[in-house]
Design a protein around this motif. Structure first.
Motif, short mmCIF file in Angstrom:
data_model
loop_
_atom_site.label_atom_id
_atom_site.label_comp_id
_atom_site.label_asym_id
_atom_site.label_seq_id
_atom_site.Cartn_x
_atom_site.Cartn_y
_atom_site.Cartn_z
N ALA A 110 0.81 -1.21 0.00
CA ALA A 110 0.00 0.00 0.00
C ALA A 110 0.85 1.27 0.00
CB ALA A 110 -0.96 0.00 1.19
N ASN A 111 2.15 1.11 -0.28
CA ASN A 111 3.02 2.26 -0.57
C ASN A 111 3.25 3.16 0.64
OD1 ASN A 111 4.63 4.00 -2.07
ND2 ASN A 111 3.25 4.00 -3.82
N LEU A 112 3.52 2.52 1.78
CA LEU A 112 3.86 3.26 3.00
C LEU A 112 5.13 2.69 3.61
CD1 LEU A 112 0.33 3.65 4.65
CD2 LEU A 112 1.70 5.46 3.59
N SER A 113 6.15 2.54 2.80
CA SER A 113 7.36 1.84 3.23
C SER A 113 8.01 2.48 4.45
CB SER A 113 8.37 1.76 2.08
OG SER A 113 7.88 0.91 1.06
N GLU A 114 7.86 3.80 4.61
CA GLU A 114 8.45 4.46 5.77
C GLU A 114 7.92 3.90 7.08
OE1 GLU A 114 8.40 7.50 2.42
OE2 GLU A 114 7.11 5.90 3.20
N SER A 115 6.70 3.41 7.05
CA SER A 115 6.09 2.89 8.28
C SER A 115 6.75 1.61 8.76
CB SER A 115 4.59 2.63 8.05
OG SER A 115 3.87 3.84 8.03
N PHE A 116 7.61 1.02 7.94
CA PHE A 116 8.23 -0.23 8.34
C PHE A 116 9.43 -0.03 9.26
CE2 PHE A 116 10.72 -4.18 7.56
CZ PHE A 116 9.76 -5.09 7.98
N ARG A 117 9.99 1.15 9.28
CA ARG A 117 11.22 1.39 10.03
C ARG A 117 11.11 1.03 11.51
NH1 ARG A 117 16.39 0.96 10.12
NH2 ARG A 117 16.03 1.11 7.87
N PRO A 118 10.02 1.35 12.23
CA PRO A 118 9.93 0.93 13.65
C PRO A 118 10.05 -0.57 13.84
CG PRO A 118 8.32 2.64 13.19
CD PRO A 118 8.89 2.24 11.87
N PHE A 119 9.52 -1.36 12.92
CA PHE A 119 9.64 -2.82 13.01
C PHE A 119 11.11 -3.22 12.92
CE2 PHE A 119 9.61 -7.16 11.51
CZ PHE A 119 8.51 -7.74 12.12
N VAL A 120 11.87 -2.56 12.05
CA VAL A 120 13.29 -2.87 11.90
C VAL A 120 14.05 -2.54 13.17
CG1 VAL A 120 15.39 -2.36 10.57
CG2 VAL A 120 13.16 -2.40 9.42
N GLU A 121 13.80 -1.37 13.74
CA GLU A 121 14.52 -0.96 14.94
C GLU A 121 14.23 -1.90 16.11
OE1 GLU A 121 16.87 1.29 14.88
OE2 GLU A 121 16.44 1.60 12.75
N TRP A 122 12.99 -2.30 16.24
CA TRP A 122 12.61 -3.23 17.30
C TRP A 122 13.27 -4.59 17.08
CZ3 TRP A 122 8.51 -7.23 17.36
CH2 TRP A 122 8.16 -7.64 18.67
#
Length: 829
Positions: free
Chosen positions: A413-425
């Motif tokens: 759905a073209n919101l790739s920026e929203s994935f960054r918190p998952f990476v940091e966690w």
């Protein structure tokens, strides 16, 4: 009329103009306030409709707010996604993981119970041994509410006319308006990502504002001061070790009104025509293992509120709208329907419509960027919004689907920026999980993660032995899939140590079973039981559960590809390649179903909400109607057994399953059920109670109906998709109902993704279009269809890439695109 009153009128007219031109496809609208039952009440499992189910949410990823639109009292619920309580932090590195110190002999005692088939819950059983030796006794804690801001107007709800409350998910602007006597009153709300503040503006025309503003918190021992035009609240969230400290500043600009601080910490505003309220709040949390402390929250509060007030309302609003709309406009679904004029709660109550389905998709994207962006931790079971000191399921991170489902729709759905918190966690989990792998399981390479997580690096096994599991493989599936979409090599470098560590753990953790195949155990098939008549409904612990085996294959394959792309760890790559064929096969059982366990224990009357043994269908990529016919048929049998109706998140997952099975009408039936029967009036997912994963799972299902890109072409000369696509399971020549994992050739790393256009378009959506879907391979896709048929698509490359297109049962040749290039399909004459 004086100059200020004229300016205020112009502001009101501009506000109404903004509302008037809002795109109704994005707007949640109501003709009454939310139900506000929160003040002094904490009911984490309340079944009724209350504040959380009817108020409207805002957020910038870390800071969240909900507004009720109350006439006499506006209630702003404020959250900080890093604020937890009832846990520990600041321990030594091993203890901070929450792990149980287990000797090799104790672990072997547990495993022996599995090998001996000690089912049930009696002493000596798999569950009791796992509880005794493996389960953590450390407190997980729970996500905590931050504050409540109350704005009293003195208005009588019974005297109000023309009440309107709305949230525009395209702009992230909340509004309230009504008439009272000769006056017209309006409010605007937003939560700014660029400036990290919650902002509210009250305005009156032909009347005046007389407000009382106060700030409270449910946490004990908080202190509130009102100084001039500012309310400062300081408090602590109680921990078992090292309380979390926090601060909130509310600053008020009443312009022509009189501002009077009160002894009780509130502020009164008299005779104002316009009042702007700015709010900043932080806690001392930092994602630094194992202390999780150190943010200068007081300075951050002061700096943020000062910057915001200097900019002023209009500048903040302009930056906020540009920020949110730029992300929301990337992907737009346009189904063909005639607007009904109904309020959103009426749409839900009416039993479903294309209008509601269209709105629900956009709203889910709005929720995604509101609760996951710019924070060091991901969205939790309720996303960002929680009012309870004891929320349902701790409002934590469940790793047996929930936190993963929260991120299924991010890339499509073209919101790739929203994935960054998952990476940091995930980085924190990998650091902490090293200790759990070593101390609990005696494994000195890699990391381990259990069923429940928090913001303090908890990776230990669940306190109940029947709920012991591993989850590093599923978390890594999300991590690698983000790379598949973005093709960002720097990102792959960043996550490769996490992928490798998870794979290293399973290399040691896997053990041979009766037939010599390698299986995961202790484990379970979330959260299902087997042999219930013999051993009871709590008989859950098992060995070699299909979901584990499918995910291990996924992990090993992804790790092989990552190491190939990055040109490293050839020896480890060879280890994984050698192990893959030894993994326990997938099996078709006596009813024609895909078995949930290596033993044929499935019950055709079992309608359990979890269908974890179809992970290879979705969110995995290894079962497909196009490439694995027999496994596909077995998946259909399983789906028939489980039925259509379930909890919110399960309904979202079933939408994805049926989309991957290319049954668009069945997928739509379930999506319609999700949007009408599993949605609260504010469209939050109805689990019950509220869980946000259903919203995200449903939106992911819409993406899967319209575009799929999980298959890859390993044979460039093949003319059919069956011959072209990589297949991860092959039939066992000695056991025709068994399917053995396939070791991927290293050429898979360069294999083009196959874009399947409109794979599950429902007949209920005969005409429409969607712009800005993302596909694996670094691609963006626009689609248009009419009378149920694709009329045109545009495919743009964000990276140099190769692809193939599968549409209307035909497979294209390999297409090469440079970054920035695009093609139309079917090509124009």
């Amino acid at each position: 009329m004086n100059l200020f009153r004229t300016t205020n009128l112009l502001g009101l007219l501009l506000a109404f103009a903004t509302i008037a031109v809002a795109d109704e496809r994005y707007v949640l609208r109501y003709d009454s306030p939310a139900t506000d039952n929160l003040l002094g009440v904490s009911k984490g499992r309340s079944k009724g409709l209350g504040y959380i189910q009817t108020a409207l949410p805002m957020g910038n990823g870390r800071l969240g707010a909900m507004f009720s639109g109350g006439i006499d009292t506006e209630h702003l619920l404020i959250n900080d996604i890093t604020l937890w309580m009832n846990s520990k932090r600041g321990m030594d590195e091993a203890s901070q993981s929450g792990t149980r110190m287990v000797s090799s002999s104790e672990f072997e005692t547990v495993r022996q119970a599995y090998r001996d088939g000690k089912y049930g819950t009696k002493p000596g059983s798999m569950e009791s041994q796992s509880t005794k030796y493996l389960s953590s006794t450390e407190p997980l804690g729970n996500y905590a509410p931050f504050t409540d801001v109350l704005i009293s107007t003195g208005h009588d709800p019974a005297q109000v006319r023309d009440y309107h409350r709305s949230l525009d998910s395209r702009t992230g602007l909340g509004t309230v308006s009504y008439s009272l006597g000769e006056g017209t009153f309006t409010r605007e709300f937003f939560c700014s990502y660029p400036h990290d503040v919650v902002v509210a503006r009250y305005a009156a025309e032909n009347s005046e504002l007389n407000l009382t503003i106060s700030a409270t918190t449910k946490h004990k021992g908080a202190h509130t001061d009102a100084i001039e035009n500012r309310i400062v609240l300081s408090g602590q969230a109680s921990m078992v070790q090292d309380d979390v400290e926090f601060m909130q500043i509310v600053q008020i600009d009443a312009e022509d009104g009189e501002v009077t601080p009160q002894a009780d910490g509130s502020i009164q505003i008299s005779d104002a025509s316009e009042v702007t309220i700015y709010l900043a709040g932080y806690c001392d949390y930092l994602p630094v293992y194992p202390s999780f402390n150190g943010r200068d929250y007081e300075t951050d509060c002061e700096t943020t509120i000062s910057a915001a007030t200097q900019l002023g309302f209009e500048s903040l609003k302009k930056a906020h709208v540009e920020d949110v709309s730029s992300l929301m406009d990337r992907c737009r679904l346009e189904l063909e329907f005639k607007p009904s004029g109904s309020t959103t709660d009426e749409l839900v109550a009416s039993g479903g419509s294309l209008e509601l389905e269209n709105l629900y998709f956009h709203y889910s994207r709005y929720l995604q960027l509101s609760c996951s962006r710019g924070a060091p931790v991901p969205s939790n079971l309720q996303g960002l919004w929680n009012s309870d000191l004891k929320p349902a399921w701790n409002c934590d991170y469940h790793t047996d689907i929930n936190v993963q489902m929260n991120y299924w729709m991010v890339d499509p759905a073209n919101l790739s920026e929203s994935f960054r918190p998952f990476v940091e966690w995930s980085k924190v989990l990998a650091e902490s999980g090293v200790h759990t792998a070593r101390q609990t399981f005696g494994i000195n390479q890699g990391w381990s993660m259990g069923l429940n997580g928090n913001v303090f690096g908890f990776t230990a096994q669940n306190e109940h032995g029947r709920r012991n599991q591993q989850s590093g493989h599923w978390l890594c599936q999300n991590l690698f899939d983000h790379y598949a979409f973005t093709q960002d090599r720097a990102y792959l470098e960043e996550i490769y140590p996490i992928l490798k560590g998870a794979a290293e753990f399973f290399v040691e953790y896997l053990a041979p079973w009766k037939d010599g195949s390698l299986v995961v155990y202790p484990t379970w098939s979330p959260e299902n039981s087997y042999l219930v008549k013999q051993y009871g409904k709590l008989n859950k612990q098992a060995y070699g559960a299909s979901w584990d085996q499918q995910l291990v294959l996924n992990l090993f394959t992804d790790c092989i590809e990552a190491s190939t792309v990055l040109g490293r760890d050839e020896a480890f790559r060879k280890t994984l390649q050698d192990m893959i064929p030894k993994l326990c096969p997938q099996k078709i059982g006596q009813y024609g179903q895909l078995q949930e366990w290596p033993e044929d224990w499935d019950n055709p009357k079992d309608t359990h909400r979890h269908i974890s043994h179809l992970i290879a269908l979705h969110p995995g990529r290894d079962i497909s109607p196009l490439t694995t016919k027999e496994l596909h048929e077995a998946a259909l049998v399983t789906m028939k057994h489980r039925g259509d109706e379930s909890t919110g998140w399960s309904t979202g997952w079933k939408t994805c399953f049926w989309s991957r099975l290319h049954n668009g009408d069945r997928a739509h039936k379930i999506y319609q059920f999700l949007t009408s029967k599993r949605a609260y009036p504010n469209l939050f997912d109805f689990h019950p109670p509220f869980q946000i994963d259903g919203n995200f799972g449903g939106a992911a299902g819409v993406c899967e109906m319209l575009l799929q890109s999980h298959l890859r072409s390993v044979n460039a000369d093949a003319q059919t998709i069956e011959e072209a696509a990589f297949v991860a399971y092959q039939k066992d020549p000695n056991e025709p109902k068994h399917f053995i994992p396939v070791t991927p050739d290293e050429k898979l790393a360069d294999a083009p993704y196959i874009l399947h256009l409109l794979p599950a378009l429902p007949s209920a959506w005969p005409n429409g279009q969607i712009n800005g879907l993302k596909a694996r391979g670094g691609l963006e896709v626009d689609l248009q269809w009419k009378n149920g048929q694709l009329t045109q698509s545009t495919i743009q490359a964000h990276r140099d890439t190769n692809l193939r297109i599968y549409a209307q049962h035909k497979l294209s040749q390999v297409i090469s695109l440079k970054k920035g290039q695009s093609i139309t399909w079917p090509s124009r004459p």
